[in-house]
Design an enzyme around this catalytic site. Sequence first.
Site, PDB file in Angstrom:
ATOM      1  N   ASP A   1       2.060   2.110   3.047  1.00  0.00           N
ATOM      2  CA  ASP A   1       3.334   1.247   3.728  1.00  0.00           C
ATOM      3  C   ASP A   1       4.959   1.560   3.695  1.00  0.00           C
ATOM      4  O   ASP A   1       5.807   1.103   4.459  1.00  0.00           O
ATOM      5  CB  ASP A   1       3.098  -0.267   2.908  1.00  0.00           C
ATOM      6  CG  ASP A   1       1.729  -0.780   3.277  1.00  0.00           C
ATOM      7  OD1 ASP A   1       0.708  -0.835   4.325  1.00  0.00           O
ATOM      8  OD2 ASP A   1       1.268  -2.231   2.631  1.00  0.00           O
TER       9      ASP A   1
ATOM     10  N   HIS B   1       0.606  -0.876  -0.212  1.00  0.00           N
ATOM     11  CA  HIS B   1      -0.240   0.172  -0.365  1.00  0.00           C
ATOM     12  C   HIS B   1       0.753   1.018  -0.118  1.00  0.00           C
ATOM     13  O   HIS B   1       1.605   1.279   0.285  1.00  0.00           O
ATOM     14  CB  HIS B   1      -1.281   0.129   1.044  1.00  0.00           C
ATOM     15  CG  HIS B   1      -2.124  -0.857   1.728  1.00  0.00           C
ATOM     16  ND1 HIS B   1      -1.292  -2.143   2.069  1.00  0.00           N
ATOM     17  CD2 HIS B   1      -3.160  -1.376   1.295  1.00  0.00           C
ATOM     18  CE1 HIS B   1      -2.547  -3.060   2.044  1.00  0.00           C
ATOM     19  NE2 HIS B   1      -3.791  -2.200   1.947  1.00  0.00           N
TER      20      HIS B   1
HETATM   21  C1  XLS Z   1      -7.709  -6.766   4.841  1.00  0.00           C
HETATM   22  C2  XLS Z   1      -7.104  -6.867   3.392  1.00  0.00           C
HETATM   23  C3  XLS Z   1      -5.964  -5.991   2.402  1.00  0.00           C
HETATM   24  C4  XLS Z   1      -6.037  -5.350   1.588  1.00  0.00           C
HETATM   25  C5  XLS Z   1      -4.855  -4.572   0.898  1.00  0.00           C
HETATM   26  O1  XLS Z   1      -8.660  -7.515   5.299  1.00  0.00           O
HETATM   27  O2  XLS Z   1      -6.756  -8.072   3.019  1.00  0.00           O
HETATM   28  O3  XLS Z   1      -4.756  -6.901   3.198  1.00  0.00           O
HETATM   29  O4  XLS Z   1      -5.411  -7.203   0.927  1.00  0.00           O
HETATM   30  O5  XLS Z   1      -5.602  -3.989   0.967  1.00  0.00           O
END
Ligand code: XLS
Length: 437
Positions: free
Chosen positions: A102, A99
């Site tokens: 991140d 993200h």
């Molecule tokens: C949350 C999601 C998230 C997505 C990416 O439950 O799995 O981590 O994979 O935003």
Amino acid sequence: MLFPNIDKIQYEGPNSKNPLAFKFYNPDQVVAGKTMKEHLPFAMAWWHNLCAGGSDMFGRETADKSFGAEKGTMEHAKAKVDAGFEFMQKLGIEYFCFHDVDIVPEADDIKETNRRLDEITDYILEKMNQTGIKCLWGTANMFSNPRFMNGAGSTNSADVYCFAAAQVKKALELTVKLGGKGYVFWGGREGYETLLNTDVKFEQENIANLMKMAVAYGRSIGFTGDFYIEPKPKEPMKHQYDFDAATAIGFLRYYGLDKDFKMNIEANHATLAGHTFQHDLRISAINGMLGSIDANQGDYLLGWDTDEFPFDIYETTMCMYEVLKAGGLTGGFNFDAKNRRPSYTVEDMFHAYILGMDAFALGLLKAAKIIEDGRIEEFIAERYSSYNSGIGAKIRSGEATLEELAAYAENMGAPALPGSGRQEYLESIVNNVLFCG
Ligand code: XLS
Ligand code: NI
Ligand code: NI
């Protein structure tokens, strides 16, 4: 070196007792015509592995993810890049997912955040060129910041909607810069808590428009990969619009987005929706939309997204059975999974990935054997054999009429019971393949 006490993880085979070795994942071993590495493009999730320290609603972080730098600084952002690339290299993982927030600390002003993103992605790109590690997909975090309390595409605030658009634009540019294969929309807060304050149709139209703008912009800057929706029925919202694969596919078709989007199916999200992981994979595959996988597992005793590392071999086997039957993924297997809170050491980070990679490698071996064994496929073909000829074939051709079928039934008397489903017999075949030889 951030993990000086850990060497490159090697394949040592099923009899090895070395905790820092693969027992099943043997990258160059050929299974069903391809190497394990080709079947299983594994990815590291930046957020869980390099950012999350194990905090939960009741307690602080247990794991130290500072990697020797002060958190919230660009020095820390770079230390995470160093740690991530060393980690991936030591495990032989070829992809990562991220993200925007991140990879850098978010500033108050998006222009400053974007400057930081440019700087860090230059550094990431250098590391990618040195190591050959690639980007599987990128995404924008449009759920953590308080401004997204009512969602991003689904927000009631036009200003917040624009802010979301700015983040998507930048995250797409970064994905293109890093050569990412995909771009994910996980609609964490695209949903509602109560219909007393929510216009569902209005919100869904806005989400679709944001996606359309993203496709138009992405294509205009040279993004040729897939957009993905990652369905999830709830958490953090009570009701999320991308409930499951079937719902998301219906949404994409309704708004004419189905040519540009596929599914990113997460195991734990499928089970939260009351499905098996295999169910959502199958629904995606039969609609030509099985794109990528968030490889984790939930806990049937807990009603939330526990994001555990894959351990259950029945689950990984049936997942790989679907993937093999679909002819592989265009995306990969992203470990959207985190260590349990009391597993807070560096060794635990490696153990977790070894567990997950081995679980999928073993699942691949077993799924290939189920297909090679052929008894299950044969049974399914036989089960529908009444459609191979006569009236059945006519039904399948789409040429039958209701009157014709009714006339056929009226002359037939009572039909015989359909053949036995033989579920227990089929389950024993699976156990036979899993545990014998
Ligand atoms: C949350 C999601 C998230 C997505 C990416 O439950 O799995 O981590 O994979 O935003
Ligand atoms: Ni996910
Ligand atoms: Ni999740």
